[in-house]
Design a protein around this motif. Structure first.
Motif: not given
Lengths: 117, 114
Positions: B48, B56, B58, B64, B66, B78
């Motif tokens: 990502l 945020l 994904k 994901e 932040e 996760k």
């Protein structure tokens, strides 16, 4: 579509010898990068080609390293003469797009592991 | 100069448990942030990225992250891991839009325990 391919996958040479690593980027990718990971440490930038031109070679350790990209296609990285501290994994990566078309994604090869004895 | 710190070199986690891999960076200017994953005997693959917009982000495989500008962090999470998540994870930053000259952390090896 073929990914980034690197050859050889593993090379063992003696100090003072010469080694040439090859990278074939994804077809159509103008950007080609070389990175290196010395055991247990971070992956470090070596240099960046845009087509056949060296855009940034600020990460090259010294003049024993020579990178070329013939015709803007495949690239070679030659180490001559090799020293013990050159051991590590050499990664090649390619990408397409720049400016407003930048996707921010590098596609990596599996790496060439170099062992200098 | 910028730097990236991954505090944990190895993280063992039981299957189906949650995981957080930590990443902190230092930079005096705005950065672009990435997580790459290297599965055994493969090259690095983008998991990502944060370029702009929502903090945020994904990614693939249920991961994901932040972006926290005040804490200069970009932790990866996760909620439930699987055996197939066993891999080495690398956090990276770029200072330049349109340029993949990345500064990487030292990597975190995630091991999933059955």
């Amino acid at each position: 579509e073929a990914g980034v391919t690197q050859f050889p996958s593993h090379s063992v040479i003696e100090k003072g010898q010469t080694v040439t690593l090859r990278c074939d980027p994804i077809s159509g990718h103008d950007n080609l990068y070389w990175y290196r990971r010395v055991m247990g440490k971070e992956i470090k930038f070596l240099l960046h080609f845009v087509k056949e031109s060296k855009q940034d070679e600020s990460g090259m350790p010294n003049n024993r390293f020579l990178a070329e990209r013939t015709g803007g296609t495949y690239s070679t990285l030659k180490v001559q003469p090799a020293e013990l501290e050159d051991s590590g994994v050499y990664f090649c990566a390619s990408s397409q797009g720049s400016g407003t078309r930048w996707a921010g994604e590098l596609f990596f090869g599996e790496g060439s592991r170099l062992t200098v004895l | 100069a910028q730097s990236v710190t991954q505090l944990d070199s190895q993280v063992p986690v039981f299957e189906e448990a949650p995981v957080e891999l930590r990443c902190n960076y230092s930079s005096s200017v705005s950065v672009y942030l990435f997580w790459y994953v290297q599965y055994p005997n493969q090259g690095l693959q983008l998991l990502l990225k944060y370029l702009s917009g929502s903090t945020l982000v994904k990614g693939i495989n249920g991961f994901e992250a932040e972006f926290n500008k005040s804490q200069t962090s970009f932790h990866l999470r996760k909620p439930s891991v699987h055996i197939s998540d066993t891999a080495e994870y690398f956090c990276a930053v770029s200072l330049y839009f349109g340029n993949e000259k990345l500064t990487f952390g030292t990597g975190t090896r995630l091991t999933i325990i059955p």
